[in-house]
Write an enzyme that holds these catalytic residues in place. Sequence first.
Site, PDB file in Angstrom:
ATOM      1  CB  SER A  62      -4.041 -11.151   2.025  1.00 38.67           C
ATOM      2  OG  SER A  62      -2.858 -10.391   1.898  1.00 38.67           O
TER       3      SER A  62
ATOM      4  CE  LYS B  36      -3.646  -0.324  -0.421  1.00 36.97           C
ATOM      5  NZ  LYS B  36      -4.782  -0.781  -1.262  1.00 36.97           N
TER       6      LYS B  36
HETATM    7  N1  PMP Z   1      -3.705  -7.905   1.399  1.00 38.37           N
HETATM    8  C1  PMP Z   1      -3.494  -7.014   2.374  1.00 38.37           C
HETATM    9  C2  PMP Z   1      -2.822  -7.483   3.634  1.00 38.37           C
HETATM   10  C3  PMP Z   1      -3.892  -5.675   2.213  1.00 38.37           C
HETATM   11  O1  PMP Z   1      -3.691  -4.788   3.189  1.00 38.37           O
HETATM   12  C4  PMP Z   1      -4.529  -5.296   1.006  1.00 38.37           C
HETATM   13  C5  PMP Z   1      -4.984  -3.879   0.836  1.00 38.37           C
HETATM   14  N2  PMP Z   1      -6.289  -3.644   1.319  1.00 38.37           N
HETATM   15  C6  PMP Z   1      -4.743  -6.261   0.019  1.00 38.37           C
HETATM   16  C7  PMP Z   1      -4.299  -7.552   0.245  1.00 38.37           C
HETATM   17  C8  PMP Z   1      -5.469  -5.960  -1.269  1.00 38.37           C
HETATM   18  O2  PMP Z   1      -4.847  -4.979  -2.063  1.00 38.37           O
HETATM   19  P1  PMP Z   1      -5.718  -4.026  -2.961  1.00 38.37           P
HETATM   20  O3  PMP Z   1      -6.352  -3.005  -2.041  1.00 38.37           O
HETATM   21  O4  PMP Z   1      -4.766  -3.410  -3.909  1.00 38.37           O
HETATM   22  O5  PMP Z   1      -6.774  -4.847  -3.616  1.00 38.37           O
END
Ligand code: PMP
Length: 318
Positions: free
Chosen positions: A278, A62
Site C-alpha cells: 500500500s 494500526k
Molecule cells: N495500508 C495497510 C497495509 C493497512 O493495513 C491499512 C489499514 N487497513 C491501510 C493502508 C489504511 O489505513 P487506514 O485504515 O487508516 O485507512
Amino acid sequence: MCFGGDLVGTATTAPTEDTTEPTVWGLIGNTPLIPIATDAARDTGGRLFLKAEWLNPGGSVKDRPAREIMRVGLAEGALPRKRLLDASSGNTAVAYAMLGAAARIGVTVCVPANASSERFRLLAVFGAEVVETDPMEGSDGAIRRARELAAAEPERYWYADQYGNRANPVSHYRTTGPEIWRQTGGAITHLVAGVGTSGTLMGAGRFLKEKSSDVQLISVEPDAAFHGLEGLKHMASALVPGIYDPSLIDRQVFVDTESSESAVRTLAQERGLFVGWSTGAALVASDQLLGEGDATVVVVAPDGGGRYLSETRRWARG
Ligand code: PMP
C-alpha cells in the site's frame, strides 16, 4: 510518554516498567520522517518524505488506532471483562493481539483467509483467537462475520468496530497529524495515504487542515474491486466505513497492484527501504503531485515489506 524511565539509555538509572499502561503501549508513534530524493522531485524542486509507520512496535500504523480503541474499551469497563472483537485485513488484528497480550485483554479477530501468512503467524505468536473469513469477500466478509459474532454473544465480546469507531481517526488527529506537522516544520503541502478504514487520512488530515487550510489530502485506492493491495478498500464496491468523510479529500488517485509492487521493488533495490504494497501505491500517486511543481509531499508508509515476504519469491536475486 507513557512508559517509565528512559528506554533509549541516556539516563543514569535503568528504566522501570510503568504501572498505568504496559511498556509496549508507550512505544507507539514518533516514527521517523524519511526524505526520499526522487527524479520527479529534483526536476520541480519538490520534496518527498515517507512517514515510517512500519517502525511502530507492532510493525504498522494500526498500533495507533488499536491503542486508542482499547483505551476507550478499558475506560468504559468493557475490557478486560469481555474479549475485544473486530474485523481486520490483518494489521489492526496484529496490533490488537500485541497490545492485548501486554494488557491481558482477550482478543478475537476476523481476518480474510487470504491475508498474508506473515500476519497469521504473528497472530499466533501473540496468542489471539482468529476467525478466518471467506477470501472472496475480502474485508467486507470479515466485517459481516464480526457483526454476527458480536450480535450472537454480546456478553463474551466487546465489538471494537475500527471502521466506525471515532477513536480510530482521533488517534491520528492526536499523534500522526501533529508529528507530521512538527517534522516538516509546517511545510507539508500534500498528505498522501491509502484508505482502508480511512482513519489515517481522516484523523491526520483533519489536524493538518486545521493547521493550514492549504494542505491537500490525497486518498489512494485500488483501481479495481479485486486487488492485491492488502489493507486498502475500493470504496465504490465496498462497505463504506462510518468514519469515512469524502468531503475532506481534495483528490482521489486509483492505483493498480502491479505498479504498486514495482514501486516497492524499486525503493528496496535503489534505497534499501522495504515497504508494504500500500506504500507502493501511495508512492505511485505521489509521483503525479511532485511532477506538478514545488510541493512538500508526505506519504504514509503503513507497514513494511517483511509482512509480504512470502509474495516476493519470484523477484530477481541479481
Ligand atoms: N495500508 C495497510 C497495509 C493497512 O493495513 C491499512 C489499514 N487497513 C491501510 C493502508 C489504511 O489505513 P487506514 O485504515 O487508516 O485507512
